[in-house]
Motif scaffolding. Structure first.
Motif, mmCIF file in Angstrom:
data_model
loop_
_atom_site.group_PDB
_atom_site.id
_atom_site.type_symbol
_atom_site.label_atom_id
_atom_site.label_comp_id
_atom_site.label_asym_id
_atom_site.label_seq_id
_atom_site.Cartn_x
_atom_site.Cartn_y
_atom_site.Cartn_z
ATOM 1 N N SER A 418 36.608 32.358 11.209
ATOM 2 C CA SER A 418 36.055 32.209 9.869
ATOM 3 C C SER A 418 35.207 30.952 9.371
ATOM 4 N N ALA A 419 35.394 30.044 10.285
ATOM 5 C CA ALA A 419 34.891 28.433 9.948
ATOM 6 C C ALA A 419 33.571 28.310 10.638
ATOM 7 N N GLN A 420 33.275 29.054 11.418
ATOM 8 C CA GLN A 420 31.593 28.698 12.120
ATOM 9 C C GLN A 420 31.306 29.905 12.961
ATOM 10 N N GLN A 421 29.871 29.686 13.223
ATOM 11 C CA GLN A 421 29.217 30.412 13.928
ATOM 12 C C GLN A 421 29.160 29.903 15.388
ATOM 13 N N THR A 422 29.249 30.721 16.352
ATOM 14 C CA THR A 422 29.080 30.186 17.736
ATOM 15 C C THR A 422 27.832 30.736 18.432
ATOM 16 N N LEU A 423 27.044 29.807 18.874
ATOM 17 C CA LEU A 423 25.665 30.475 19.354
ATOM 18 C C LEU A 423 25.861 30.222 20.988
ATOM 19 N N ASN A 424 25.856 31.285 21.825
ATOM 20 C CA ASN A 424 25.908 31.049 23.285
ATOM 21 C C ASN A 424 24.418 31.299 23.618
ATOM 22 N N PHE A 425 24.421 30.711 25.138
ATOM 23 C CA PHE A 425 23.043 30.905 25.740
ATOM 24 C C PHE A 425 23.789 31.450 27.164
ATOM 25 N N GLU A 426 22.711 31.974 27.834
ATOM 26 C CA GLU A 426 23.092 32.500 29.230
ATOM 27 C C GLU A 426 21.623 32.484 29.941
ATOM 28 N N VAL A 427 21.665 31.668 31.243
ATOM 29 C CA VAL A 427 20.690 31.273 31.998
ATOM 30 C C VAL A 427 20.803 32.311 33.106
ATOM 31 N N PHE A 428 19.328 32.979 33.589
ATOM 32 C CA PHE A 428 19.067 33.764 34.518
ATOM 33 C C PHE A 428 18.005 33.066 35.649
ATOM 34 N N ASN A 429 18.417 32.832 36.789
ATOM 35 C CA ASN A 429 17.653 32.476 37.836
ATOM 36 C C ASN A 429 17.864 33.244 39.116
ATOM 37 N N ASP A 430 17.206 32.919 40.103
ATOM 38 C CA ASP A 430 17.097 33.791 41.259
ATOM 39 C C ASP A 430 18.372 33.338 42.135
#
Length: 562
Positions: A418-430
């Motif tokens: 309830s106190a924050q938003q979490t932004l994720n990232f994903e990396v796609f490579n060969d």
């Protein structure tokens, strides 16, 4: 001896992204088609947002005591295998009509022309079995376009230095609704000189062809779609194939072996039904689309007079050059206390998609990375999954890695939710193909039908990690520019089991490939493989759009052959 009056024209084994297009096209062309699927036939009304069912009891995948794999990993220079019933590391990806396409997140990317000629473009890499594809992007482009309409792809074409050629000006549907956080991502990327792109999705933004549009529950990846908006093989293709009256789907049918005759042709599929009764069905043509690992396993288990090492394996190529998606993942927190009340309210929005990616380094020309141009990859941004169970479970450790409980744990869970938003990232490579990533049969472990299970050697190439780290650092710079806290990321050689390909690569030479350029087995004229197994290299994006497109292409080849 060939069967005089086969039960069906075509028997498709597996109903996911590789099987659905073949079933639809062949049925529309008037041929009698049978689809054998090992899982149940679930529909929209069965897909609830049940976190316990999805993620604690894994109801969409087999019980590992009944069906499992053996995973080989390198420990102190020695490959050691462990059954997944012991480790708990499931390599199943959705066993039901429509396969894992029911559970995908729907990030949809085309490969780029250079992906089809990776060896020619970037040269050999020591220790990797990189080759060019036997077809070009131009040959597959019409089928990428076909998928946009047949499956339902939403998005917006944007000019970019690495954009792939298109034969249409825009996507079939406009983009899905976007979460307010995209404005922060766009601004940060602009300040850094990056170009954020809108991510295409296999999700309907408007009702189409009897399917409802997205209802923005936020539960997409790992969950079935209750509206039918997600472009699963079942919702988008198989329901229409059945409606033609020429396609039957036999669910709960586990194919254990393909039976070949003295000429080497496949004449029947041997399968176990829901009551574990062993049966056979005959057809003129057989299409295998069980997902990479299980397709190789089925062929290896299908020994015959002309195929003593397994079907289509007279040159020992079945199971070789297995691929996953290499890359990394990371996250950063955006505490609400650091922003205005209105900004915090906007970030608490639930449901709409982030739909942002970076392909600025799909091809890397950076002397700090290498002394010549190299293949890079894609960075995707996404919000943390709304599944509260997984969010709460990850809070049980303190900053020193010690378990916490009681009020300290309660406060940590409350803050995370309830106190924050979490932004994720994903990396796609060969994930470079190597001699240390392949499928074979385990000699001791069997499934509940007493068939040898697949043994998967999980070797990776160090170059995969180098690219993953390079791209993750770029993603981290975006999070830093956004003012995110607690930024962290990791890159490893541990493969994502939901992104697999290879094992039956296509090519010109029977000595180095299993399939010809039409995805027909070199040494078995009525056998095709249409899941991601055919891919000799995987590109730096998710595979599903390419699997769909190629399966439509192969369907045309099969129609011509019939």
């Amino acid at each position: 001896m060939a069967v005089q009056n086969p039960d069906f024209d075509v028997c498709v084994i597996g109903s996911g992204a590789g099987g659905g297009p073949v079933a639809l096209r062949l049925a529309q062309a008037g041929f009698d088609v049978l689809v054998l699927e090992k899982g149940p036939w679930l529909k929209e009304e069965h897909f609830k947002k049940d976190e316990m069912a999805c993620c604690r009891h894994s109801i969409f995948t087999p019980n590992l005591k009944d069906e499992q794999h053996v995973l080989e990993q390198l420990y102190a220079d020695k490959w050691l295998g462990e059954a997944t019933s012991e480790s708990g590391w499931s390599f199943w990806n959705g066993n039901m009509v429509g396969g894992s396409s029911n559970l995908m997140s729907g990030y949809f990317y085309r490969l780029k022309p250079q992906d089809f000629r990776l060896k020619s473009e970037f040269g050999e890499i020591a220790g990797a079995n990189v080759v060019d594809w036997p077809i070009s992007y131009a040959e597959l482009e019409p089928y990428y376009t076909m998928v946009e309409e047949e499956v339902g792809v939403s998005g917006e074409v944007q000019a970019h230095k690495f954009s792939e050629p298109r034969s249409t000006e825009q996507f079939y549907q406009a983009p899905t609704a976007e979460h307010p956080i995209v404005n922060r991502i766009d601004n940060a990327c602009k300040e850094l000189g990056y170009q954020a792109l809108k991510t295409p999705r296999a999700i309907l933004s408007k009702p189409d062809n009897g399917r409802r549009s997205c209802e923005y529950s936020g539960f997409c990846g790992s969950y079935g779609c209750a509206s039918g908006a997600k472009g699963s093989s079942r919702a988008a293709l198989l329901d229409r194939a059945v409606a033609t009256g020429k396609c039957q789907i036999w669910a709960d049918s586990q194919v254990s072996k393909l039976i070949s005759d003295g000429s080497g042709k496949v004449v029947a599929a041997e399968y176990f039904d829901l009551e574990d009764q062993q049966k056979q069905v005959t057809a003129k043509i057989f299409v295998v689309a069980c997902q990479a690992v299980e397709s190789s396993r089925l062929l290896l288990n299908s020994v015959g007079e002309k195929h003593p090492q397994g079907l289509a394996n007279n040159h020992g190529q079945v199971g070789k050059n297995l691929l996953f998606s290499a890359g990394g993942a990371g996250s950063g927190d955006l505490p609400y206390e650091m922003m205005s009340a209105e900004s915090a309210r906007l970030l608490q929005t639930r449901g709409p998609f982030v739909n942002r990616n970076l392909q600025d380094w799909y091809f890397i020309d950076d002397l700090e990375f290498a002394d010549k141009p190299a293949k890079g990859g894609t960075i995707d941004f996404l919000l943390r999954h709304p599944n509260v169970l997984s969010k709460a479970k990850s809070q049980k450790w303190d900053e020193n890695g010690k378990l916490i409980w009681g009020e300290q744990l309660q406060q940590k869970i409350k803050s995370a939710i309830s106190a924050q938003q979490t932004l994720n990232f994903e990396v796609f490579n060969d994930w470079l193909p190597t001699d240390n990533c392949f499928v074979s049969l385990d000699k001791t472990v069997k499934d509940r039908w007493q068939q040898p299970v697949a043994k998967i050697r999980l070797g990776y190439h160090e170059h995969d990690l180098k690219v993953g780290r390079y791209l993750s650092a770029k993603a981290e710079s975006v999070l830093q520019q956004m003012g995110a806290k607690n930024i962290s990321w990791s890159v490893s050689g541990s493969p994502p089991s939901n992104l697999m390909a290879g094992g039956c690569r296509f090519g010109e030479q029977i000595e180095t490939s299993v399939l010809d350029k039409d995805c027909r087995a070199h040494d078995c004229e009525n056998l095709y493989v249409t899941d991601g197994s055919f891919m000799p290299t995987g590109g730096s994006v998710t595979y599903t759009w390419t699997i769909y497109a190629n399966a439509f292409r192969v369907a045309d080849k099969i129609i011509a052959a019939l």
